[in-house]
Motif scaffolding. Structure first.
Motif, mmCIF file in Angstrom:
data_model
loop_
_atom_site.group_PDB
_atom_site.id
_atom_site.type_symbol
_atom_site.label_atom_id
_atom_site.label_comp_id
_atom_site.label_asym_id
_atom_site.label_seq_id
_atom_site.Cartn_x
_atom_site.Cartn_y
_atom_site.Cartn_z
ATOM 1 N N PRO A 213 70.368 14.993 -17.832
ATOM 2 C CA PRO A 213 70.976 15.576 -19.029
ATOM 3 C C PRO A 213 71.919 14.598 -19.724
ATOM 4 C CG PRO A 213 72.152 16.315 -17.095
ATOM 5 C CD PRO A 213 71.013 15.459 -16.599
ATOM 6 N N TYR A 214 72.384 14.987 -20.920
ATOM 7 C CA TYR A 214 73.410 14.214 -21.613
ATOM 8 C C TYR A 214 74.748 14.411 -20.918
ATOM 9 C CZ TYR A 214 70.213 13.358 -25.499
ATOM 10 O OH TYR A 214 69.167 12.931 -26.269
ATOM 11 N N THR A 215 75.715 13.563 -21.268
ATOM 12 C CA THR A 215 77.022 13.633 -20.629
ATOM 13 C C THR A 215 78.096 13.991 -21.646
ATOM 14 O OG1 THR A 215 77.320 11.250 -20.952
ATOM 15 C CG2 THR A 215 76.393 11.954 -18.853
ATOM 16 N N VAL A 216 79.259 14.374 -21.142
ATOM 17 C CA VAL A 216 80.386 14.783 -21.981
ATOM 18 C C VAL A 216 80.768 13.657 -22.944
ATOM 19 C CG1 VAL A 216 82.856 15.336 -21.930
ATOM 20 C CG2 VAL A 216 81.283 16.459 -20.343
ATOM 21 N N ASN A 217 80.925 14.020 -24.232
ATOM 22 C CA ASN A 217 81.350 13.110 -25.301
ATOM 23 C C ASN A 217 80.342 11.987 -25.600
ATOM 24 O OD1 ASN A 217 83.766 14.419 -26.014
ATOM 25 N ND2 ASN A 217 84.824 13.478 -24.266
ATOM 26 N N GLU A 218 79.127 12.127 -25.147
ATOM 27 C CA GLU A 218 78.090 11.153 -25.495
ATOM 28 C C GLU A 218 77.537 11.472 -26.881
ATOM 29 O OE1 GLU A 218 73.676 9.658 -23.990
ATOM 30 O OE2 GLU A 218 74.871 11.014 -22.746
ATOM 31 N N PRO A 219 77.453 10.502 -27.789
ATOM 32 C CA PRO A 219 76.863 10.758 -29.105
ATOM 33 C C PRO A 219 75.375 11.094 -28.958
ATOM 34 C CG PRO A 219 78.123 8.709 -29.116
ATOM 35 C CD PRO A 219 77.968 9.123 -27.682
ATOM 36 N N ILE A 220 74.972 12.208 -29.516
ATOM 37 C CA ILE A 220 73.583 12.659 -29.435
ATOM 38 C C ILE A 220 72.975 12.591 -30.834
ATOM 39 C CG2 ILE A 220 72.063 14.592 -28.865
ATOM 40 C CD1 ILE A 220 74.296 15.562 -26.954
ATOM 41 N N GLN A 221 71.979 11.761 -30.993
ATOM 42 C CA GLN A 221 71.319 11.583 -32.281
ATOM 43 C C GLN A 221 70.218 12.629 -32.453
ATOM 44 O OE1 GLN A 221 71.771 9.120 -34.944
ATOM 45 N NE2 GLN A 221 70.621 10.823 -35.827
ATOM 46 N N LEU A 222 70.263 13.365 -33.554
ATOM 47 C CA LEU A 222 69.237 14.355 -33.860
ATOM 48 C C LEU A 222 68.276 13.782 -34.891
ATOM 49 C CD1 LEU A 222 71.647 17.382 -34.041
ATOM 50 C CD2 LEU A 222 69.996 16.930 -32.244
ATOM 51 N N VAL A 223 67.013 14.035 -34.709
ATOM 52 C CA VAL A 223 65.973 13.540 -35.613
ATOM 53 C C VAL A 223 65.378 14.731 -36.350
ATOM 54 C CG1 VAL A 223 63.789 12.312 -35.809
ATOM 55 C CG2 VAL A 223 65.477 11.598 -34.098
ATOM 56 N N ASN A 224 65.668 14.810 -37.633
ATOM 57 C CA ASN A 224 65.197 15.918 -38.463
ATOM 58 C C ASN A 224 63.720 15.723 -38.772
ATOM 59 O OD1 ASN A 224 64.817 17.914 -40.403
ATOM 60 N ND2 ASN A 224 66.829 17.588 -41.320
ATOM 61 N N GLN A 225 62.904 16.725 -38.451
ATOM 62 C CA GLN A 225 61.467 16.677 -38.713
ATOM 63 C C GLN A 225 61.034 17.832 -39.616
ATOM 64 O OE1 GLN A 225 60.080 16.695 -34.624
ATOM 65 N NE2 GLN A 225 59.922 14.470 -34.617
ATOM 66 N N SER A 226 61.970 18.375 -40.378
ATOM 67 C CA SER A 226 61.670 19.500 -41.263
ATOM 68 C C SER A 226 60.686 19.079 -42.356
ATOM 69 C CB SER A 226 62.959 20.030 -41.904
ATOM 70 O OG SER A 226 63.877 20.442 -40.915
ATOM 71 N N THR A 227 59.985 20.050 -42.890
ATOM 72 C CA THR A 227 59.055 19.798 -43.996
ATOM 73 C C THR A 227 59.415 20.692 -45.173
ATOM 74 O OG1 THR A 227 57.490 21.392 -43.044
ATOM 75 C CG2 THR A 227 57.160 19.065 -42.509
ATOM 76 N N ASN A 228 59.057 20.205 -46.375
ATOM 77 C CA ASN A 228 59.282 20.949 -47.625
ATOM 78 C C ASN A 228 60.751 21.312 -47.816
ATOM 79 O OD1 ASN A 228 56.456 20.924 -47.952
ATOM 80 N ND2 ASN A 228 56.253 22.825 -46.802
ATOM 81 N N ALA A 229 61.634 20.408 -47.442
ATOM 82 C CA ALA A 229 63.073 20.691 -47.521
ATOM 83 C C ALA A 229 63.804 19.531 -48.181
ATOM 84 C CB ALA A 229 63.649 20.941 -46.133
ATOM 85 N N ASP A 230 64.911 19.848 -48.858
ATOM 86 C CA ASP A 230 65.752 18.803 -49.449
ATOM 87 C C ASP A 230 67.224 18.987 -49.102
ATOM 88 O OD1 ASP A 230 66.418 20.985 -51.049
ATOM 89 O OD2 ASP A 230 65.277 20.269 -52.782
ATOM 90 N N ALA A 231 67.523 19.952 -48.242
ATOM 91 C CA ALA A 231 68.899 20.158 -47.770
ATOM 92 C C ALA A 231 68.827 20.821 -46.394
ATOM 93 C CB ALA A 231 69.695 21.025 -48.746
ATOM 94 N N TRP A 232 69.924 20.669 -45.631
ATOM 95 C CA TRP A 232 69.890 21.104 -44.242
ATOM 96 C C TRP A 232 71.246 21.678 -43.841
ATOM 97 C CZ3 TRP A 232 68.356 16.527 -46.282
ATOM 98 C CH2 TRP A 232 66.962 16.324 -46.357
#
Length: 282
Positions: A213-232
């Motif tokens: 698993p991830y650890t406390v205070n580790e930066p976790i990068q999220l990869v957006n794979q949404s479609t037909n969107a221009d805001a999140w």
């Protein structure tokens, strides 16, 4: 894709095959504060075999920070990373996050790595005319290695072509299988194709490969794979930050536990259904 990125491991093996596959899977562009676009992109070259050196060439533009994740537990923050060796056969999703200030762009590409002489199956796909809603025509690109014949399976139908074009007339999730065959040996790669009912936004996201698993205070990068969107709209239960409107945000969690990450994709006044995952922090 995959921790929660789809990483279907290909237990494959292959003879010496030297290639440089550059099929694009995802390019994101983000405007920086000066109005120029940040583009994340890379090429790669090398022999698709266990323990061979794979060289990655950064072709990003208008960025000054880089985060590489090679899908095998190795990472790099260099503009041009050191050569990478994959020590086990499989399909590896390589992620490059290019950034400048708070703006980021993401590019991903998956490569099949094999060893010995057995086939390794893998395919990528794109929606024709970028239409991912029914009826949707999908262009499948066969990126298998060390195979002589191929068998595709979709909805109970079998096709024996190398590449494939298939039209899905109804919305839904479709399981697609590609089997690469060499003599008596074969290997299968499976992925799921989602066809939307209309052109409304659909929320999707994943995380690059990471030894969990991830650890406390580790930066976790999220990869957006949404479609037909221009805001999140992101929300992070007890995270830092608690919310974000960035396309590809980072988040940290300050204590051990299981936390929920939720994304809603937007297009004008339209909103997608929420998409959530739970993540464990040690």
């Amino acid at each position: 894709m995959k921790l929660l990125i789809r990483l279907s491991l290909v237990l494959a093996v292959l003879t010496l095959i030297s290639s440089c596959k550059k099929s694009k899977q995802r390019i994101n562009e983000q405007p920086d504060n000066n109005g120029s676009a940040i583009i994340a992109y890379f090429n790669w070259s090398g022999v698709q075999r266990v323990n061979s050196n794979i060289k990655f060439t950064n072709a990003s533009k208008n960025a000054d920070t880089y985060k590489w994740d090679f899908g095998n537990g190795q990472t790099s923050a260099k503009h041009t990373p050191d050569d990478v060796k994959f020590t086990a056969a499989g399909a590896y999703t390589i992620t490059l996050v290019a950034g400048k200030g708070d703006n980021k762009a993401v590019y991903q590409q998956t490569i099949a790595i094999a060893g010995n002489e057995m086939p390794a199956a893998y395919f990528s796909y794109t929606f024709k005319d970028q239409r991912n809603y029914a009826p949707a025509t999908v262009l499948f690109k066969n990126e298998s290695v060390n195979a002589d014949f191929y068998k595709w399976q979709i909805n109970g139908n079998t096709y024996n072509s190398t590449d494939l074009q298939h039209t899905f007339n109804q919305a839904g999730d479709y399981i697609v299988k590609l089997t690469a065959i060499k003599g008596q040996d074969e290997n299968t790669f499976t992925d799921t194709i989602t066809v939307a009912p209309n052109n409304n936004p659909i929320a999707r996201f994943a995380l690059p490969y990471h030894p969990y698993p991830y650890t406390v205070n580790e930066p976790i990068q999220l990869v957006n794979q949404s479609t037909n969107a221009d805001a999140w709209e992101w929300t992070f239960s007890n995270g830092a930050p608690a919310s974000s409107t960035a396309e590809h945000p980072e988040v940290k969690f300050g204590a051990p536990g299981v936390y929920t990450i939720t994304l809603i994709a937007k297009k004008g006044s339209l909103k997608s259904a929420p998409r959530s995952i739970n993540i464990k922090i040690n």
